[in-house]
Design a protein around this motif. Structure first.
Motif, PDB file in Angstrom:
ATOM      1  N   GLU A  84     132.643  95.297  40.894  1.00 37.11           N
ATOM      2  CA  GLU A  84     133.464  95.678  42.037  1.00 37.11           C
ATOM      3  C   GLU A  84     134.497  96.725  41.653  1.00 37.11           C
ATOM      4  OE1 GLU A  84     134.621  92.413  44.828  1.00 37.11           O
ATOM      5  OE2 GLU A  84     133.827  91.159  43.223  1.00 37.11           O
ATOM      6  N   ILE A  85     135.135  96.539  40.495  1.00 34.45           N
ATOM      7  CA  ILE A  85     136.110  97.533  40.023  1.00 34.45           C
ATOM      8  C   ILE A  85     135.414  98.874  39.820  1.00 34.45           C
ATOM      9  CG2 ILE A  85     137.583  98.176  38.083  1.00 34.45           C
ATOM     10  CD1 ILE A  85     138.185  95.178  37.721  1.00 34.45           C
ATOM     11  N   GLY A  86     134.233  98.835  39.188  1.00 34.20           N
ATOM     12  CA  GLY A  86     133.496 100.069  38.956  1.00 34.20           C
ATOM     13  C   GLY A  86     133.084 100.754  40.237  1.00 34.20           C
ATOM     14  N   GLU A  87     132.776  99.965  41.276  1.00 31.60           N
ATOM     15  CA  GLU A  87     132.381 100.565  42.541  1.00 31.60           C
ATOM     16  C   GLU A  87     133.537 101.356  43.162  1.00 31.60           C
ATOM     17  OE1 GLU A  87     131.724  98.129  46.093  1.00 31.60           O
ATOM     18  OE2 GLU A  87     129.768  99.111  46.266  1.00 31.60           O
ATOM     19  N   GLY A  88     134.751 100.839  43.012  1.00 26.01           N
ATOM     20  CA  GLY A  88     135.904 101.572  43.527  1.00 26.01           C
ATOM     21  C   GLY A  88     136.059 102.928  42.859  1.00 26.01           C
ATOM     22  N   PHE A  89     135.928 102.963  41.517  1.00 24.65           N
ATOM     23  CA  PHE A  89     136.034 104.228  40.790  1.00 24.65           C
ATOM     24  C   PHE A  89     134.879 105.162  41.143  1.00 24.65           C
ATOM     25  CE2 PHE A  89     138.932 101.931  37.960  1.00 24.65           C
ATOM     26  CZ  PHE A  89     139.861 102.914  37.653  1.00 24.65           C
ATOM     27  N   SER A  90     133.649 104.631  41.156  1.00 25.64           N
ATOM     28  CA  SER A  90     132.492 105.502  41.400  1.00 25.64           C
ATOM     29  C   SER A  90     132.525 106.084  42.804  1.00 25.64           C
ATOM     30  CB  SER A  90     131.191 104.730  41.151  1.00 25.64           C
ATOM     31  OG  SER A  90     131.071 103.644  42.062  1.00 25.64           O
ATOM     32  N   TRP A  91     132.908 105.281  43.793  1.00 28.40           N
ATOM     33  CA  TRP A  91     132.989 105.813  45.153  1.00 28.40           C
ATOM     34  C   TRP A  91     134.047 106.899  45.237  1.00 28.40           C
ATOM     35  CZ3 TRP A  91     136.363 106.686  49.063  1.00 28.40           C
ATOM     36  CH2 TRP A  91     135.808 106.956  50.325  1.00 28.40           C
ATOM     37  N   LEU A  92     135.186 106.662  44.584  1.00 19.82           N
ATOM     38  CA  LEU A  92     136.279 107.629  44.638  1.00 19.82           C
ATOM     39  C   LEU A  92     135.864 108.955  44.022  1.00 19.82           C
ATOM     40  CD1 LEU A  92     139.194 107.617  45.651  1.00 19.82           C
ATOM     41  CD2 LEU A  92     139.910 106.874  43.385  1.00 19.82           C
ATOM     42  N   PHE A  93     135.209 108.907  42.871  1.00 19.68           N
ATOM     43  CA  PHE A  93     134.828 110.144  42.189  1.00 19.68           C
ATOM     44  C   PHE A  93     133.607 110.802  42.816  1.00 19.68           C
ATOM     45  CE2 PHE A  93     137.536 108.456  38.836  1.00 19.68           C
ATOM     46  CZ  PHE A  93     138.194 109.604  38.426  1.00 19.68           C
ATOM     47  N   SER A  94     132.924 110.099  43.695  1.00 21.17           N
ATOM     48  CA  SER A  94     131.767 110.699  44.365  1.00 21.17           C
ATOM     49  C   SER A  94     132.192 111.588  45.531  1.00 21.17           C
ATOM     50  CB  SER A  94     130.818 109.609  44.870  1.00 21.17           C
ATOM     51  OG  SER A  94     131.379 108.923  45.979  1.00 21.17           O
ATOM     52  N   ARG A  95     133.442 111.453  45.974  1.00 27.45           N
ATOM     53  CA  ARG A  95     133.932 112.233  47.105  1.00 27.45           C
ATOM     54  C   ARG A  95     134.642 113.492  46.615  1.00 27.45           C
ATOM     55  NH1 ARG A  95     134.257 109.944  52.504  1.00 27.45           N
ATOM     56  NH2 ARG A  95     135.663 111.693  52.810  1.00 27.45           N
ATOM     57  N   ILE A  96     134.113 114.655  46.995  1.00 34.00           N
ATOM     58  CA  ILE A  96     134.700 115.920  46.547  1.00 34.00           C
ATOM     59  C   ILE A  96     136.141 116.047  47.006  1.00 34.00           C
ATOM     60  CG2 ILE A  96     134.529 118.432  46.724  1.00 34.00           C
ATOM     61  CD1 ILE A  96     131.523 118.091  47.076  1.00 34.00           C
ATOM     62  N   ASP A  97     136.421 115.664  48.253  1.00 33.12           N
ATOM     63  CA  ASP A  97     137.769 115.824  48.786  1.00 33.12           C
ATOM     64  C   ASP A  97     138.761 114.898  48.091  1.00 33.12           C
ATOM     65  OD1 ASP A  97     136.286 113.760  49.897  1.00 33.12           O
ATOM     66  OD2 ASP A  97     137.355 113.788  51.803  1.00 33.12           O
ATOM     67  N   LEU A  98     138.336 113.672  47.745  1.00 35.99           N
ATOM     68  CA  LEU A  98     139.244 112.729  47.110  1.00 35.99           C
ATOM     69  C   LEU A  98     139.372 112.964  45.614  1.00 35.99           C
ATOM     70  CD1 LEU A  98     138.368 109.480  49.074  1.00 35.99           C
ATOM     71  CD2 LEU A  98     140.267 111.059  49.408  1.00 35.99           C
ATOM     72  N   ARG A  99     138.337 113.518  44.983  1.00 37.08           N
ATOM     73  CA  ARG A  99     138.485 113.915  43.581  1.00 37.08           C
ATOM     74  C   ARG A  99     139.603 114.930  43.437  1.00 37.08           C
ATOM     75  NH1 ARG A  99     132.688 114.425  42.935  1.00 37.08           N
ATOM     76  NH2 ARG A  99     132.925 116.677  42.988  1.00 37.08           N
ATOM     77  N   GLY A 100     139.666 115.840  44.398  1.00 28.85           N
ATOM     78  CA  GLY A 100     140.740 116.833  44.373  1.00 28.85           C
ATOM     79  C   GLY A 100     142.105 116.194  44.477  1.00 28.85           C
ATOM     80  N   VAL A 101     142.242 115.174  45.340  1.00 33.00           N
ATOM     81  CA  VAL A 101     143.514 114.472  45.476  1.00 33.00           C
ATOM     82  C   VAL A 101     143.910 113.836  44.150  1.00 33.00           C
ATOM     83  CG1 VAL A 101     144.670 112.533  46.613  1.00 33.00           C
ATOM     84  CG2 VAL A 101     143.214 114.052  47.944  1.00 33.00           C
ATOM     85  N   LEU A 102     142.946 113.225  43.454  1.00 35.54           N
ATOM     86  CA  LEU A 102     143.236 112.560  42.183  1.00 35.54           C
ATOM     87  C   LEU A 102     143.836 113.518  41.164  1.00 35.54           C
ATOM     88  CD1 LEU A 102     140.091 110.294  41.652  1.00 35.54           C
ATOM     89  CD2 LEU A 102     142.429 109.525  42.005  1.00 35.54           C
ATOM     90  N   TRP A 103     143.147 114.635  40.930  1.00 33.55           N
ATOM     91  CA  TRP A 103     143.605 115.563  39.893  1.00 33.55           C
ATOM     92  C   TRP A 103     144.906 116.252  40.281  1.00 33.55           C
ATOM     93  CZ3 TRP A 103     141.733 115.032  35.303  1.00 33.55           C
ATOM     94  CH2 TRP A 103     140.433 114.555  35.122  1.00 33.55           C
ATOM     95  N   VAL A 104     145.029 116.615  41.533  1.00 32.85           N
ATOM     96  CA  VAL A 104     146.266 117.259  41.975  1.00 32.85           C
ATOM     97  C   VAL A 104     147.447 116.312  41.829  1.00 32.85           C
ATOM     98  CG1 VAL A 104     147.486 118.165  44.006  1.00 32.85           C
ATOM     99  CG2 VAL A 104     145.166 118.928  43.501  1.00 32.85           C
ATOM    100  N   ALA A 105     147.272 115.072  42.265  1.00 33.34           N
ATOM    101  CA  ALA A 105     148.366 114.105  42.179  1.00 33.34           C
ATOM    102  C   ALA A 105     148.751 113.827  40.735  1.00 33.34           C
ATOM    103  CB  ALA A 105     147.962 112.803  42.878  1.00 33.34           C
TER     104      ALA A 105
END
Length: 438
Positions: free
Chosen positions: A220-241
């Motif tokens: 379940e923890i891994g699914e949260g990370f994998s889903w987050l990094f699969s989204r181009i728009d949200l990957r950008g939020v991660l690195w920018v933040a």
């Protein structure tokens, strides 16, 4: 003003004021305890090194338990978790008060209590944040995040003086005050249980595949990370933040360290921090006016540009009043930036994944924060004030460049368009996966 803005008034959303009081009380109570523990540790042990160990172990504990907190938030009713977390806060704060009154706060006792405080934060704070999505409609999420920014700035501004005044009487009084505030959080969490939107679990076990996944928390923890990094728009939020937080927090830490090295008193240094909090509070009051009207991409890029320019100017500024002006101007749009990024994040993530995605986001963005004092300390020793601040400016500039280059962030619309924007990237992701599979 759009019809959407007219239709959704944040403070008239059912159960939102109750959620806000419950979550704010929890944050204030935790803030008082986290303010008191390191100071009491210094008083008890007389050793900055031992106090540092207590603080560092607490941060690591919070990060680790946040991952499990995300799983809990997606498995169970979030108001129930908010209530349980608040009641545990009452019990831990009362225990702290008893230990202090008995003069039993040794290094070991403080270490254990701080681990428990941070474990409570990690396990249960995510549930309160995730519950917001079930309370507030998407078209008001930006303003809800702006209210959170204002709350955080107000607690930062008032929490120190309040904690200091209570601590002057005794650590037991800080703990009793925290226990009382946790009780308020618990009482309002009970009221949230009557909300129809919060009545069920975020994602019931509707099929055996989900049920199987639920038996493996690591998956379940891994699914949260994998889903987050699969989204181009949200990957950008991660690195920018991450880069923006690291760059600007390193700059502020460098300024504070350099003021201390220059012989300025703690009162002067504390005033600089208070001015920073006051400007953030004003910025948070302005953010609800900006987020519904301006594109999120413009807010993010403008804020990062101001942070970068402020960090570039800081090496040439030595007088304390001038430092306050530069830092204040640099952070003025930060609450609006946080409101836009976190508001869009909350809209884009499905409710059933929000706890795990939120915890993954927090761990990713907070994981670099311990580097801020390291960058400041080593940078001042090796490169001096100017060189360190230039490095900080480079970090914030890279964050701004990533925001400009990321199509999802650059084209992020105003608050009312976030749901459609998120759906567009979700559809493009599914289409891309389909073409790849074909």
């Amino acid at each position: 003003m759009t019809s959407t803005e007219n239709a959704v008034r944040l403070w008239r959303v059912p159960h939102y004021p109750t959620w806000f009081v419950s979550d704010s009380a929890k944050e204030l109570a935790a803030g008082l305890l986290h303010f008191a523990v390191p100071l009491i540790a210094l008083m008890v042990t007389g050793s900055p090194a031992q106090a540092g160990v207590i603080g560092a172990v607490g941060v690591v504990t919070s990060l680790l338990f946040t991952l499990w907190g995300g799983v809990l938030a997606d498995r169970h009713r979030r108001p129930a978790l908010m209530l349980l977390g608040a009641l545990l806060g009452v019990a831990l704060a009362a225990t702290f008060a008893v230990f202090d009154r008995l003069s039993a706060l040794s290094f070991g006792a403080l270490l254990v209590l701080n681990v428990l405080f941070n474990a409570r934060d990690g396990l249960f704070d995510v549930a309160g944040e995730a519950a917001l999505k079930q309370v507030v409609p998407d078209e008001a999420m930006g303003r809800a995040q702006a209210a959170n920014q204002g709350r955080g700035a107000a607690i930062q501004l008032a929490g120190g003086p309040l904690g200091g005044a209570l601590l002057a009487v005794g650590g037991w009084l800080v703990a009793l005050a925290a226990a009382g505030i946790y009780l308020l959080s618990a009482a309002t969490a009970v009221m949230l249980r009557h909300s129809n939107r919060l009545a069920g679990t975020p994602s019931p076990d509707a099929d055996t595949a989900v049920a199987a996944m639920r038996r493996n928390p690591v998956s379940e923890i891994g699914e949260g990370f994998s889903w987050l990094f699969s989204r181009i728009d949200l990957r950008g939020v991660l690195w920018v933040a991450m880069l923006a937080n690291l760059g600007f927090n390193s700059a502020i830490t460098t300024v504070i360290y350099s003021l201390q090295q220059a012989g300025h008193s703690p009162i002067i240094i504390g005033t600089v921090s208070a001015v920073l909090g006051a400007v953030m509070l004003v910025g948070a009051l302005v953010a609800p006016l900006l987020v519904p009207r301006l594109s999120g991409g413009a807010i993010v890029i403008a804020s990062l540009l101001m942070c970068t320019l402020g960090t570039i100017v800081l090496p040439a500024v030595r007088a304390v009043p001038a430092i306050m002006i530069v830092v204040g101007a640099a952070v003025f749009l930060v609450p609006a930036l946080n409101s836009a990024l976190m508001g869009y994040f909350m809209v884009a993530v499905p409710t059933e994944l929000l706890g795990r995605a939120n915890s993954a986001f927090r761990v990713f963005s907070m994981g670099a924060m311990p580097l801020a004092p390291l960058i400041a300390g080593l940078g001042l020793s090796w490169a001096g004030r100017t060189g360190t601040l230039v490095l900080c400016a480079v970090l914030t500039a890279v964050a701004g460049l990533l925001a400009v280059l990321n199509r999802g962030l650059r084209s992020l619309p105003a608050e009312s368009g976030w749901a459609a924007h998120a759906d567009a990237f979700s559809l493009s992701r599914r289409d891309g996966a389909g073409m790849h599979d074909a």
